[in-house]
Write a protein that holds these residues in place. Structure first.
Motif, PDB file in Angstrom:
ATOM      1  N   ASP A 114      27.921   4.670  37.710  1.00 25.50           N
ATOM      2  CA  ASP A 114      28.998   5.262  38.502  1.00 25.50           C
ATOM      3  C   ASP A 114      30.071   5.761  37.555  1.00 25.50           C
ATOM      4  N   ARG A 115      31.084   6.415  38.109  1.00 26.21           N
ATOM      5  CA  ARG A 115      32.082   7.044  37.250  1.00 26.21           C
ATOM      6  C   ARG A 115      32.974   5.986  36.600  1.00 26.21           C
ATOM      7  N   GLU A 138      29.022  18.120  39.679  1.00 23.15           N
ATOM      8  CA  GLU A 138      29.419  18.057  38.265  1.00 23.15           C
ATOM      9  C   GLU A 138      28.816  16.829  37.586  1.00 23.15           C
ATOM     10  N   ALA A 139      28.706  15.721  38.328  1.00 23.81           N
ATOM     11  CA  ALA A 139      28.082  14.519  37.768  1.00 23.81           C
ATOM     12  C   ALA A 139      26.578  14.734  37.610  1.00 23.81           C
ATOM     13  N   ALA A 143      16.133  18.016  46.799  1.00 26.53           N
ATOM     14  CA  ALA A 143      16.095  18.297  48.244  1.00 26.53           C
ATOM     15  C   ALA A 143      17.424  17.910  48.871  1.00 26.53           C
ATOM     16  N   PRO A 144      18.043  18.820  49.600  1.00 23.26           N
ATOM     17  CA  PRO A 144      19.332  18.513  50.213  1.00 23.26           C
ATOM     18  C   PRO A 144      19.215  17.525  51.362  1.00 23.26           C
ATOM     19  N   GLY A 201      24.432   5.365  47.586  1.00 22.56           N
ATOM     20  CA  GLY A 201      24.109   4.385  46.541  1.00 22.56           C
ATOM     21  C   GLY A 201      23.821   3.023  47.149  1.00 22.56           C
ATOM     22  N   PHE A 221      17.407   8.699  54.437  1.00 23.35           N
ATOM     23  CA  PHE A 221      17.485   9.489  53.199  1.00 23.35           C
ATOM     24  C   PHE A 221      17.044   8.641  51.997  1.00 23.35           C
ATOM     25  N   CYS A 274      25.996   4.546  42.422  1.00 24.09           N
ATOM     26  CA  CYS A 274      25.495   3.323  43.077  1.00 24.09           C
ATOM     27  C   CYS A 274      26.525   2.676  43.998  1.00 24.09           C
ATOM     28  N   SER A 275      27.799   3.022  43.843  1.00 22.31           N
ATOM     29  CA  SER A 275      28.828   2.405  44.711  1.00 22.31           C
ATOM     30  C   SER A 275      29.148   3.275  45.918  1.00 22.31           C
ATOM     31  N   GLY A 276      28.503   4.420  46.021  1.00 20.49           N
ATOM     32  CA  GLY A 276      28.773   5.319  47.145  1.00 20.49           C
ATOM     33  C   GLY A 276      27.995   4.910  48.388  1.00 20.49           C
ATOM     34  N   ARG A 277      28.175   5.683  49.459  1.00 19.53           N
ATOM     35  CA  ARG A 277      27.483   5.384  50.721  1.00 19.53           C
ATOM     36  C   ARG A 277      25.966   5.428  50.529  1.00 19.53           C
ATOM     37  N   TYR A 310      24.039  14.061  34.402  1.00 14.77           N
ATOM     38  CA  TYR A 310      22.853  13.198  34.468  1.00 14.77           C
ATOM     39  C   TYR A 310      21.580  13.985  34.155  1.00 14.77           C
ATOM     40  N   THR A 349      25.448  11.999  44.014  1.00 14.79           N
ATOM     41  CA  THR A 349      26.828  11.914  43.529  1.00 14.79           C
ATOM     42  C   THR A 349      27.593  13.185  43.893  1.00 14.79           C
ATOM     43  N   ARG A 358      21.670   5.995  56.998  1.00 15.87           N
ATOM     44  CA  ARG A 358      21.390   6.586  55.685  1.00 15.87           C
ATOM     45  C   ARG A 358      20.072   6.077  55.101  1.00 15.87           C
TER      46      ARG A 358
HETATM   47  P1  NAD Z   1      30.023   9.026  48.325  1.00 13.63           P
HETATM   48  O1  NAD Z   1      31.314   9.723  48.076  1.00 13.63           O
HETATM   49  O2  NAD Z   1      30.009   7.860  49.256  1.00 13.63           O
HETATM   50  O3  NAD Z   1      29.388   8.560  46.952  1.00 13.63           O
HETATM   51  C1  NAD Z   1      29.394   9.363  45.787  1.00 13.63           C
HETATM   52  C2  NAD Z   1      29.187   8.470  44.580  1.00 13.63           C
HETATM   53  O4  NAD Z   1      29.174   9.304  43.423  1.00 13.63           O
HETATM   54  C3  NAD Z   1      30.324   7.452  44.403  1.00 13.63           C
HETATM   55  O5  NAD Z   1      29.789   6.227  43.952  1.00 13.63           O
HETATM   56  C4  NAD Z   1      31.190   8.112  43.335  1.00 13.63           C
HETATM   57  O6  NAD Z   1      31.942   7.176  42.582  1.00 13.63           O
HETATM   58  C5  NAD Z   1      30.118   8.808  42.496  1.00 13.63           C
HETATM   59  N1  NAD Z   1      30.689   9.932  41.728  1.00 13.63           N
HETATM   60  C6  NAD Z   1      31.491  10.921  42.190  1.00 13.63           C
HETATM   61  N2  NAD Z   1      31.855  11.744  41.188  1.00 13.63           N
HETATM   62  C7  NAD Z   1      31.261  11.257  40.067  1.00 13.63           C
HETATM   63  C8  NAD Z   1      31.258  11.666  38.716  1.00 13.63           C
HETATM   64  N3  NAD Z   1      31.939  12.748  38.313  1.00 13.63           N
HETATM   65  N4  NAD Z   1      30.501  10.933  37.832  1.00 13.63           N
HETATM   66  C9  NAD Z   1      29.810   9.866  38.245  1.00 13.63           C
HETATM   67  N5  NAD Z   1      29.798   9.410  39.526  1.00 13.63           N
HETATM   68  C10 NAD Z   1      30.504  10.116  40.419  1.00 13.63           C
HETATM   69  O7  NAD Z   1      29.007  10.155  48.844  1.00 13.63           O
HETATM   70  P2  NAD Z   1      27.631   9.963  49.637  1.00 13.63           P
HETATM   71  O8  NAD Z   1      27.864  10.055  51.104  1.00 13.63           O
HETATM   72  O9  NAD Z   1      26.891   8.804  49.085  1.00 13.63           O
HETATM   73  O10 NAD Z   1      26.890  11.328  49.236  1.00 13.63           O
HETATM   74  C11 NAD Z   1      26.652  11.652  47.871  1.00 13.63           C
HETATM   75  C12 NAD Z   1      25.963  13.000  47.796  1.00 13.63           C
HETATM   76  O11 NAD Z   1      24.678  12.930  48.418  1.00 13.63           O
HETATM   77  C13 NAD Z   1      26.696  14.126  48.535  1.00 13.63           C
HETATM   78  O12 NAD Z   1      26.520  15.328  47.813  1.00 13.63           O
HETATM   79  C14 NAD Z   1      25.970  14.214  49.877  1.00 13.63           C
HETATM   80  O13 NAD Z   1      26.088  15.472  50.492  1.00 13.63           O
HETATM   81  C15 NAD Z   1      24.559  13.945  49.416  1.00 13.63           C
HETATM   82  N6  NAD Z   1      23.640  13.450  50.440  1.00 13.63           N
HETATM   83  C16 NAD Z   1      22.378  13.929  50.375  1.00 13.63           C
HETATM   84  C17 NAD Z   1      21.414  13.444  51.241  1.00 13.63           C
HETATM   85  C18 NAD Z   1      19.979  13.885  51.051  1.00 13.63           C
HETATM   86  O14 NAD Z   1      19.112  13.454  51.839  1.00 13.63           O
HETATM   87  N7  NAD Z   1      19.681  14.697  50.051  1.00 13.63           N
HETATM   88  C19 NAD Z   1      21.752  12.499  52.209  1.00 13.63           C
HETATM   89  C20 NAD Z   1      23.064  12.030  52.259  1.00 13.63           C
HETATM   90  C21 NAD Z   1      24.008  12.501  51.343  1.00 13.63           C
END
Ligand code: NAD
Length: 269
Positions: free
Chosen positions: A37-38, A81-82, A124-125, A17, A241, A12-15, A86, A78, A238
């Motif tokens: 989140d982690r 591995e996470a 879905a990627p 998220g 997505f 939830c704290s990621g981009r 989940y 995420t 974003r």
């Molecule tokens: P990010 O690095 O900004 O965020 C990742 C989040 O996951 C962070 O909050 C981080 O703390 C958390 N995280 C990382 N490792 C963890 C762990 N071991 N346990 C728990 N939490 C963990 O990345 P992002 O840009 O938000 O992208 C996240 C993923 O989504 C990537 O794999 C990216 O390629 C994918 N993505 C997919 C789409 C889609 O449409 N399917 C679109 C954009 C991004």
């Protein structure tokens, strides 16, 4: 009115998220139920809406069992591995899952497939509606341009992306390969360097660009003699997505098991 769908956001704290939280708060059919989140994330213990100036009443936690209790769906963006952790927890709590994370190994994909026999899953990627349509367009183009056209896939993403080629580029490659009766594993060429020799017409080439804040560009190029056909999608935010992931969550209402992708969500099959 139906009860709102209870959504848990992992990462939830990621981009992604942050984009997801904003879209969930704006959607009356959804309610934020949990925010994961982690363990070492500085947002742990804070309100999930804090960065948006919102009080959601949901505290960011690393306690998966607590977050999933009575939830309807977990949305995961995420790291592989996470996602695996989940996925196991979702099976235990019988919570549906939307997997947007990319970069899974072939073995991890098999684990997702097996788990979907117990919980309904959208995997879905790329969750954007435009890319989902692009996949269909690539399949149609490949069927027509099936001889004498070299297929190359070019993608660009921001400097923080950690996997390459993007999951979307690979999905586009699979779409082209399957339309031509090929297996991408056998025909993909990931980058070229040095004396490569002439291009093998049966290959599908990939080129990766990384830089700045590019949200995600993908082009599938069909290069023939005397002409080129280029199919391009460019994401500018974003939100595309995130909105796709929320649409996928609603698509799973009433489904107990099965593995779906965005083609299913948009009824494009
Ligand atoms: P990010 O690095 O900004 O965020 C990742 C989040 O996951 C962070 O909050 C981080 O703390 C958390 N995280 C990382 N490792 C963890 C762990 N071991 N346990 C728990 N939490 C963990 O990345 P992002 O840009 O938000 O992208 C996240 C993923 O989504 C990537 O794999 C990216 O390629 C994918 N993505 C997919 C789409 C889609 O449409 N399917 C679109 C954009 C991004």
């Amino acid at each position: 009115m139906l009860n709102p769908l209870k959504v848990v956001i992992a990462g939830c704290s990621g981009r992604m998220g942050h984009a997801l939280l904003e879209c969930v708060f704006a959607d009356a059919e959804l309610v934020l139920h949990g925010a994961l989140d982690r363990a070492d994330n500085p947002q742990l213990g804070r309100d999930a809406g804090e960065h948006l100036g919102e009080v959601s009443g949901v505290t960011v936690t690393d306690n998966v069992d607590e977050a999933l209790k009575n939830a309807d769906v977990l949305i995961d963006f995420t790291r592989p591995e996470a996602s695996m952790v989940y996925l196991a927890a979702c099976q235990k709590h019988h919570v549906k899952m939307i997997i947007g994370t990319t970069g899974f190994s072939a073995e991890q994909k098999l684990v997702i497939e097996a788990a979907s026999k117990n919980i309904a899953t959208v995997f879905a990627p790329n969750m954007s509606v435009g890319v989902t349509l692009l996949i269909n367009l690539v399949q149609s183009a490949a069927k027509v341009l099936n001889e004498g056209y070299d297929i190359e896939i070019i993608e660009a993403h921001h400097r923080h992306k950690i996997d390459a080629p993007s999951g979307t580029a690979l999905r586009l490659g699979e779409a082209a390969a399957s339309a031509l009766g090929r297996d991408l594993q056998d025909c993909a060429v990931y980058g070229r360097e040095g004396i490569t020799g002439e291009r093998d017409p049966s290959t599908i080439g990939f080129a990766t660009v990384r830089g700045g804040d590019v949200v995600g560009d993908h082009t599938v190029l069909f290069a023939g003699i005397g002409e080129r056909v280029e199919l391009t999608h460019k994401a500018s935010s974003r939100a595309t997505f995130a909105l796709g992931a929320l649409r996928a969550s609603k698509f799973l209402i009433g489904k107990n098991a099965g593995l779906f992708d965005m083609q299913d969500v948009l009824s494009l099959r």
